[in-house]
Design a protein around this motif. Structure first.
Motif, PDB file in Angstrom:
ATOM      1  N   ALA A  50       0.939  -1.452   0.019  1.00  0.00           N
ATOM      2  CA  ALA A  50       0.174  -0.214   0.062  1.00  0.00           C
ATOM      3  C   ALA A  50       0.931   1.390  -0.025  1.00  0.00           C
ATOM      4  O   ALA A  50       0.538   2.322  -0.766  1.00  0.00           O
ATOM      5  N   ASN A  51       1.877   1.156   0.809  1.00  0.00           N
ATOM      6  CA  ASN A  51       3.015   2.228   0.750  1.00  0.00           C
ATOM      7  C   ASN A  51       3.578   2.473  -0.566  1.00  0.00           C
ATOM      8  O   ASN A  51       3.689   3.683  -0.986  1.00  0.00           O
ATOM      9  N   ILE A  52       4.076   1.482  -1.178  1.00  0.00           N
ATOM     10  CA  ILE A  52       4.601   1.623  -2.573  1.00  0.00           C
ATOM     11  C   ILE A  52       3.562   2.088  -3.684  1.00  0.00           C
ATOM     12  O   ILE A  52       4.035   3.024  -4.258  1.00  0.00           O
TER      13      ILE A  52
ATOM     14  N   VAL B  53      11.693   2.734  -6.298  1.00  0.00           N
ATOM     15  CA  VAL B  53      12.529   1.389  -6.173  1.00  0.00           C
ATOM     16  C   VAL B  53      13.147   1.416  -4.774  1.00  0.00           C
ATOM     17  O   VAL B  53      13.142   0.613  -4.014  1.00  0.00           O
ATOM     18  N   GLU B  54      13.474   2.729  -4.262  1.00  0.00           N
ATOM     19  CA  GLU B  54      13.995   3.023  -2.891  1.00  0.00           C
ATOM     20  C   GLU B  54      12.979   2.576  -2.073  1.00  0.00           C
ATOM     21  O   GLU B  54      13.127   1.674  -1.192  1.00  0.00           O
ATOM     22  N   GLU B  65      16.557  -7.521  -2.248  1.00  0.00           N
ATOM     23  CA  GLU B  65      16.504  -6.475  -3.214  1.00  0.00           C
ATOM     24  C   GLU B  65      15.524  -6.715  -4.334  1.00  0.00           C
ATOM     25  O   GLU B  65      15.328  -7.754  -4.601  1.00  0.00           O
ATOM     26  N   LEU B  66      14.944  -5.637  -4.800  1.00  0.00           N
ATOM     27  CA  LEU B  66      14.200  -5.685  -6.081  1.00  0.00           C
ATOM     28  C   LEU B  66      14.784  -6.027  -7.098  1.00  0.00           C
ATOM     29  O   LEU B  66      15.971  -5.147  -7.552  1.00  0.00           O
ATOM     30  N   GLN B  67      14.317  -6.971  -7.936  1.00  0.00           N
ATOM     31  CA  GLN B  67      15.150  -7.481  -9.168  1.00  0.00           C
ATOM     32  C   GLN B  67      14.204  -7.016 -10.423  1.00  0.00           C
ATOM     33  O   GLN B  67      14.784  -6.946 -11.403  1.00  0.00           O
TER      34      GLN B  67
END
Lengths: 97, 97
Positions: A50-52, B53-54, B65-67
């Motif tokens: 929800a934050n993203i 992304v952060e 980590e986001l890929q």
């Protein structure tokens, strides 16, 4: 409400890499889940996503509302379909082929 | 560096719904772009996506980590592949079939 449960089961059921399907409100609070034991980590996914979604909507505001979001991390993959009041979140295991 | 330009052109070239391909640093500053006229709105995409992304990495930290990130808004679709120092961002027109 039975209809909603049916739909969630259809998304979750046949696919072995689906960890679960959540319906959350725009704050990320879980309304419905196919995951029997809603532990903190699952609720945290709702809150984090929800934050993203909110930060994406703010950052991209002249681009129009976010309609779809797919994120892959090392452990999981998240498919998010935001709507006015709720969000449908499908959590997949990123490591099953 | 010519090799990078070739790769970017291969991604951008043949597909008519691709608006452009960007390489940005982790802060979202454009390093390379296939879009000739890098106007503010394009640079803003870089900054906004770096921000998203952060916040996703912070929110999902125990998930790794986001890929990969794919976001669809009314106007555009963004395919983002983050790496240690840079991010590859492909911007698509959400309304061409």
């Amino acid at each position: 409400m039975i209809e909603v449960d049916e739909i969630l089961k259809n998304i979750d059921g046949p696919f072995k890499n689906v960890v679960g399907v959540l319906i959350v409100d725009r704050d990320g609070i879980i309304i419905k889940s196919t995951i029997n034991e809603v532990v903190d980590s699952i609720q945290n996914y709702g809150l984090s996503i929800a934050n993203i979604v909110e930060s994406a909507n703010k950052a991209m505001n002249e681009n129009g509302e976010l309609q779809f979001l797919r994120m892959k991390t090392k452990k999981n993959e998240f498919i998010v379909v935001p709507d006015k009041e709720y969000m449908l979140i499908t959590i997949l295991n990123a490591n099953t082929s």
